[in-house]
Write a protein that holds these residues in place. Structure first.
Motif, PDB file in Angstrom:
ATOM      1  N   LEU A 481      -4.508  22.115   7.805  1.00 53.01           N
ATOM      2  CA  LEU A 481      -5.486  21.212   7.047  1.00 53.01           C
ATOM      3  C   LEU A 481      -6.611  20.896   8.192  1.00 53.01           C
ATOM      4  CD1 LEU A 481      -5.542  19.078   4.165  1.00 53.01           C
ATOM      5  CD2 LEU A 481      -6.671  18.343   5.965  1.00 53.01           C
ATOM      6  N   CYS A 482      -6.087  20.447   9.269  1.00 51.97           N
ATOM      7  CA  CYS A 482      -6.949  19.927  10.228  1.00 51.97           C
ATOM      8  C   CYS A 482      -7.989  21.063  10.852  1.00 51.97           C
ATOM      9  CB  CYS A 482      -6.300  19.357  11.477  1.00 51.97           C
ATOM     10  SG  CYS A 482      -5.544  17.802  11.004  1.00 51.97           S
ATOM     11  N   CYS A 485     -10.950  21.333   8.395  1.00 49.56           N
ATOM     12  CA  CYS A 485     -11.863  20.229   8.187  1.00 49.56           C
ATOM     13  C   CYS A 485     -12.597  20.248   9.469  1.00 49.56           C
ATOM     14  CB  CYS A 485     -11.050  19.114   7.991  1.00 49.56           C
ATOM     15  SG  CYS A 485     -10.136  19.220   6.277  1.00 49.56           S
ATOM     16  N   LYS A 486     -14.015  19.725   9.120  1.00 48.31           N
ATOM     17  CA  LYS A 486     -15.073  19.720  10.101  1.00 48.31           C
ATOM     18  C   LYS A 486     -14.589  18.258  10.867  1.00 48.31           C
ATOM     19  CE  LYS A 486     -18.380  22.738   7.963  1.00 48.31           C
ATOM     20  NZ  LYS A 486     -19.724  22.515   7.370  1.00 48.31           N
ATOM     21  N   SER A 487     -14.332  17.206  10.260  1.00 52.45           N
ATOM     22  CA  SER A 487     -14.009  16.018  10.903  1.00 52.45           C
ATOM     23  C   SER A 487     -12.476  15.540  10.722  1.00 52.45           C
ATOM     24  CB  SER A 487     -15.265  15.092  10.708  1.00 52.45           C
ATOM     25  OG  SER A 487     -15.221  14.693   9.245  1.00 52.45           O
ATOM     26  N   MET A 488     -12.244  14.484  11.598  1.00 54.83           N
ATOM     27  CA  MET A 488     -11.077  13.752  11.411  1.00 54.83           C
ATOM     28  C   MET A 488     -11.078  12.941   9.999  1.00 54.83           C
ATOM     29  SD  MET A 488      -8.950  11.182  13.866  1.00 54.83           S
ATOM     30  CE  MET A 488      -9.058  12.276  15.086  1.00 54.83           C
ATOM     31  N   ARG A 527      -7.773  20.935  16.856  1.00 56.63           N
ATOM     32  CA  ARG A 527      -9.355  21.722  16.748  1.00 56.63           C
ATOM     33  C   ARG A 527      -9.362  23.084  17.485  1.00 56.63           C
ATOM     34  NH1 ARG A 527     -11.812  22.431  12.190  1.00 56.63           N
ATOM     35  NH2 ARG A 527     -13.774  22.496  13.274  1.00 56.63           N
ATOM     36  N   GLU A 528      -9.090  22.654  18.803  1.00 52.82           N
ATOM     37  CA  GLU A 528      -9.067  24.057  19.776  1.00 52.82           C
ATOM     38  C   GLU A 528      -8.381  25.108  19.452  1.00 52.82           C
ATOM     39  OE1 GLU A 528      -8.856  22.365  23.610  1.00 52.82           O
ATOM     40  OE2 GLU A 528     -10.909  21.111  23.482  1.00 52.82           O
TER      41      GLU A 528
END
Length: 529
Positions: A481-482, A485-488, A527-528
């Motif tokens: 899911l992370c 998504c664009k942000s935490m 994210r990376e």
């Protein structure tokens, strides 16, 4: 007071008989018993068929009295309808011993096994070994030259001596050795597998009936079949060869020819006679692996060959013979195959007398470590190079191999290949931690169908193996899911959408940050990835 020495024995109708003066030049075992200088016989219990041989016995008893007047002879009339009938002889001797008034506190008893038929001797042995006769066996032998006055020699055999116990121990040790042979010399720790091997050892040495080995590919069916053959060959039960074929490789017309042979000209390309595998296995053992892959026609021919030991080669009108023992292997459920019409129920009934299911490696996780040692030792022996794990590397490999993550889809083939890779790449004969980590990653990819490691596995590295399955499934969903998504904050809102209305604080981003930190992760790293 010295104990009385008492001998029981049959009157020897041929070797004890004799009436003329020349009888003294002949060795007569019953008479000779009274001629040994250093052994006094106090009483002789002589079993005689009085109607047939009473007069001959009269002479022998008189001669015994002449050479040993201190020996008392008591005659017992024992008429045997057929001295070669085991049941009749055993019953007669058993009844005699049952009615005899033994006094073991005062007398020592011996049964003379030299006289009488071989059946009589066997019965005496059985009755003595079972303690129906409370004494010892007495075996006498003639002198090298037939000369008057030479009584020959005698041997006392005590079936209760410690050497008899040693024979029993050797028999028990032989059984253990046979079972180790069936287990390839591997000290297995799985109780169910060991019980199965014990029964296979018993069946293999007592029966020539077909045997069916079931289990997944790589569970060791072929190796066990070969070990059964080696066990029976060592006992001289199978003088023929071990013949093995994988039925999955037999296709079309060639299947019949491969199994049952053909004659020259049977079909195009048959330029000469071919004996076939069944004839090659004559007086030996035939192992048909993956028997569920055989066609119905081949199954019918095989059934007849099993039942009648005869069959027709392809193109021939003359039957040939082959007396072989069959072991069949399969990774299929043959009952399902019968229901689907792919396997003959009468052939399955013939094979199903002794059926054993070999568990896969994942079902014998306690046996992984001894099999690891076996595979490493085999590689070292074949390559003439000693290779071993260092302590940390071994602990890491065993933890993974015996853990729930290891699927062992190929069973012992997977383990053997894994050890071979590790041993081949070992530097200076030592398998290091780095190699083990590489091999574990390789096995994971292999069992995932060759795909790359999961995103979570790539993020955590070695820590991935330490996760409980519950945490792994949950964390994989969170990481997936992370990455979308664009942000935490957005990820937090989606993760905690149901419970956020029930809390005073709705800082979902902070809650997500703390959850990731439990596993050594942060938002940027996820994210990376």
């Amino acid at each position: 007071m010295a104990r009385r020495q008492v001998i029981l024995g049959m009157f020897g109708t041929q070797i004890d008989a004799g009436t003329g003066p020349g009888r003294w030049e002949k060795w007569r075992p019953t008479v000779a018993l009274g001629m040994h200088e250093h052994w006094q016989v106090d009483r002789m219990e002589l079993l005689v068929d009085e109607a047939k041989f009473g007069k001959h016995a009269d002479v022998a008893v008189a001669d015994l009295a002449q050479v040993s007047p201190e020996t008392q002879v008591r005659r017992h009339d024992l008429a045997l309808a057929d001295p070669w009938d085991f049941e009749g002889v055993y019953a007669a001797l058993h009844d005699f011993l049952r009615d005899y008034a033994f006094q073991p506190e005062e007398e020592d008893y011996f049964v003379h096994i030299t006289t009488g038929t071989h059946v009589t001797q066997i019965c005496w042995f059985a009755l003595t070994e079972s303690r129906h006769f409370p004494g010892k066996l007495l075996q006498t032998s003639p002198p090298r030259t037939q000369a008057g006055g030479n009584p020959g020699s005698f041997t006392v055999i005590d079936l209760d001596l410690s050497r008899y116990d040693r024979i029993a121990q050797r028999f028990a040790q032989r059984k253990l050795t046979d079972r180790e042979l069936l287990k390839n010399g591997i000290a297995t720790r799985n109780a169910g597998f060991n019980r199965m091997i014990e029964q296979i050892e018993t069946v293999a040495t007592r029966s020539r009936a077909p045997m069916l080995l079931m289990g997944p590919t790589g569970a060791g069916k072929s190796q066990l079949a070969r070990r059964v053959f080696e066990l029976k060959a060592a006992r001289h039960q199978l003088p023929g060869r071990f013949v093995e074929v994988n039925c999955a490789t037999l296709r079309g017309d060639g299947a019949m020819s491969t199994l049952f042979g053909h004659i020259k000209g049977a079909y195009t390309g048959a330029v000469g006679d071919r004996p076939g595998l069944l004839r090659s296995a004559h007086r030996g053992l035939l192992f048909l692996d993956e028997i569920g892959e055989l066609g119905l026609d081949e199954q019918a021919m095989l059934l007849r060959a099993l039942e009648e030991k005869r069959f027709l080669p392809v193109g021939s009108d003359k039957e040939v013979e082959s007396d072989f023992q069959l072991i069949a292997g399969t990774n299929r459920d043959l009952d399902v195959a019968v229901a689907a019409g792919r396997f003959r129920d009468d052939l399955l009934a013939r094979l199903n007398l002794w059926t054993y299911r070999l568990p896969g490696l994942a079902e014998r996780r306690e046996d992984i470590e001894p099999n690891l040692d076996f595979e490493l030792e085999r590689w070292s022996r074949e390559q003439h190079q000693r290779v071993a794990f260092n302590r940390e590397a071994r602990a890491r490999y065993v933890t993974f191999a015996a853990g729930p993550e290891a699927l062992w889809a190929g069973n012992f083939r997977d383990l053997g290949a894994s050890v071979q890779r590790l041993a081949t790449l070992a530097e200076a004969g030592r398998i290091q931690v780095a190699q083990v980590d590489e091999e574990i990653a390789r096995l994971r990819r292999q069992w995932q169908g060759g795909v790359a490691p999961s995103r979570l596995e790539a993020l955590l590295g070695e820590r991935y193996a330490a996760l409980d399955r519950f945490d792994r499934v949950q964390l994989e969903d969170v990481v997936a899911l992370c990455t979308r998504c664009k942000s935490m904050s957005q990820a937090g809102r989606e993760l905690f959408a149901v419970s956020r209305g029930q809390r005073a604080s709705t800082n979902d981003a902070d809650r997500l940050r703390k959850y990731l930190a439990r596993f050594g992760l942060d938002w940027e790293t996820v994210r990376e990835a």
